[in-house]
Design a protein around this motif. Structure first.
Motif, short mmCIF file in Angstrom:
data_model
loop_
_atom_site.label_atom_id
_atom_site.label_comp_id
_atom_site.label_asym_id
_atom_site.label_seq_id
_atom_site.Cartn_x
_atom_site.Cartn_y
_atom_site.Cartn_z
N ALA A 154 29.29 36.00 37.30
CA ALA A 154 29.29 34.48 37.73
C ALA A 154 30.72 34.20 38.33
O ALA A 154 31.01 33.27 38.51
CB ALA A 154 29.28 33.51 36.47
N ILE A 155 31.72 35.14 38.56
CA ILE A 155 32.95 34.91 39.38
C ILE A 155 32.99 35.92 40.49
O ILE A 155 32.73 37.12 40.36
CB ILE A 155 33.89 35.17 38.37
CG1 ILE A 155 33.95 34.73 36.89
CG2 ILE A 155 35.36 35.10 39.03
CD1 ILE A 155 35.10 34.97 35.93
N ALA A 156 33.33 35.26 41.53
CA ALA A 156 33.41 36.00 42.77
C ALA A 156 34.14 35.14 43.76
O ALA A 156 34.61 34.05 43.63
CB ALA A 156 32.14 35.92 43.38
N PRO A 157 34.69 35.70 44.82
CA PRO A 157 35.75 35.18 45.84
C PRO A 157 35.08 34.15 46.48
O PRO A 157 33.88 34.31 46.94
CB PRO A 157 36.11 36.49 46.53
CG PRO A 157 35.97 37.59 45.89
CD PRO A 157 34.74 37.26 45.10
N ARG A 164 39.45 33.62 43.16
CA ARG A 164 38.17 33.98 42.25
C ARG A 164 37.69 32.88 41.54
O ARG A 164 38.50 32.24 40.67
CB ARG A 164 38.41 35.22 41.46
CG ARG A 164 38.83 36.38 42.13
CD ARG A 164 39.39 36.67 43.22
NE ARG A 164 39.43 38.06 43.82
CZ ARG A 164 39.91 38.37 44.96
NH1 ARG A 164 40.09 37.31 45.77
NH2 ARG A 164 39.74 39.53 45.59
N VAL A 165 36.33 32.33 41.79
CA VAL A 165 35.69 31.08 41.14
C VAL A 165 34.53 31.46 40.16
O VAL A 165 33.78 32.11 40.51
CB VAL A 165 35.70 30.07 42.17
CG1 VAL A 165 37.00 29.69 42.76
CG2 VAL A 165 34.41 30.49 43.07
N THR A 196 36.25 27.80 32.60
CA THR A 196 37.03 27.13 33.64
C THR A 196 38.16 28.16 34.19
O THR A 196 38.53 29.04 33.61
CB THR A 196 37.76 25.93 33.10
OG1 THR A 196 38.81 26.42 32.01
CG2 THR A 196 36.74 25.06 32.40
N LYS A 197 38.24 28.11 35.44
CA LYS A 197 39.32 28.99 36.13
C LYS A 197 40.09 28.24 37.38
O LYS A 197 39.14 27.71 37.89
CB LYS A 197 38.65 30.41 36.45
CG LYS A 197 39.44 31.40 37.11
CD LYS A 197 38.53 32.49 37.21
CE LYS A 197 39.64 33.84 37.82
NZ LYS A 197 40.23 33.37 38.90
N CYS A 198 41.10 28.66 37.62
CA CYS A 198 41.85 28.21 38.95
C CYS A 198 41.00 28.36 40.02
O CYS A 198 40.52 29.42 40.44
CB CYS A 198 43.07 28.92 39.13
SG CYS A 198 44.26 28.33 40.38
N ILE A 199 41.16 27.33 40.95
CA ILE A 199 40.38 27.41 42.34
C ILE A 199 41.36 27.43 43.44
O ILE A 199 41.03 27.21 44.73
CB ILE A 199 39.14 26.50 42.50
CG1 ILE A 199 39.74 25.08 42.37
CG2 ILE A 199 38.18 26.69 41.70
CD1 ILE A 199 38.87 24.07 42.64
#
Length: 239
Positions: A154-157, A164-165, A196-199
């Motif tokens: 579910a996480i990719a550039p 990495r979002v 949640t992750k930094c974009i």
């Protein structure tokens, strides 16, 4: 911009070969070099040469721990810990921007966990020490553990920013990304069940009242290196 090659900087994504010109190379600053004629000038060389001085990055500030550098695919985050008042506005605005609500737990930038002391609780930082707060960001690693350990990929550039979002439709909220990250930066939102992750949106920097956080474009750094005479032409590549 092809005709400017050899006269000004070229920004090349050699690792991911992004089709859009003007993209900076992916990865962290230990893998970035401004090169000319095949000879690389790493971040230390840029600092020593004064290419980052306009953003407050000099050798003494690095050595003292006042200035902290965090790389992004297209930006370099410069955090001036002496300017941080611990107001946590960055956390507030980050969560408002990304989650639509103020939520300290899901903020992609972290101040609160180092509010009293620095990392590990052994330094003299924070309100019980020298008041230089530690501001933590996602490192947007090239070979990211959160990406490698997500069981549903579910996480990719992001194709535009390189950050990495998390794909909220694919994320199952298992928390493996949080456990895998050396800094535990991804956090599962307890309300949505999605990580949640930094974009790399830069809202934290824009909303910092003291200018403690700056997002500096690698293109600007390359141009400054040219202006300072450190290089004649600059290409950002993986090293």
């Amino acid at each position: 911009m092809e005709e400017k090659k050899g006269a000004s900087e070229q920004l090349v994504d050699s690792a991911e070969k992004a089709p859009t010109e003007g993209k900076a190379a992916q990865g962290g600053f230990t893998r970035r070099q401004v090169v000319i004629g095949g000879v690389g000038v790493g971040l230390a060389g840029l600092i020593a040469g004064g290419a980052l001085a306009k953003w407050g990055v000099v050798e003494d500030s690095i050595a003292s721990g006042r200035i902290v550098l965090d790389p992004m695919p297209q930006k370099l985050i410069v955090t001036d810990r002496a300017r941080c008042s611990g107001c946590q506005r960055c956390e507030l605005m980050c969560s408002l921007r990304n989650d639509g609500r103020a939520c300290q737990n899901t903020a992609r930038v972290r101040v609160w966990q180092n509010y009293n002391f620095g990392p590990g609780g052994e330094s003299q930082d924070g309100i019980f020490g020298n008041c230089q707060f530690t501001v933590e960001h996602c490192k947007q690693c090239k070979d990211a553990w959160c990406v490698k350990n997500c069981p549903v990929h579910a996480i990719a550039p992001d194709p535009e920013t390189g950050a990495r979002v998390v794909d909220p439709e694919a994320c199952i909220g298992c928390g493996m990304c949080h456990e895998a990250c050396p800094w535990n930066m991804p956090v599962v939102d307890t309300e949505t069940g999605v990580s949640t992750k930094c974009i790399a949106c830069g809202r934290c920097a824009v909303q910092c009242p003291n200018g403690a956080i700056k997002f500096v474009d690698w293109k600007d750094i390359a141009q400054e290196a040219i202006d300072k005479g450190i290089v004649r032409t600059a290409t950002l590549v993986e090293a």
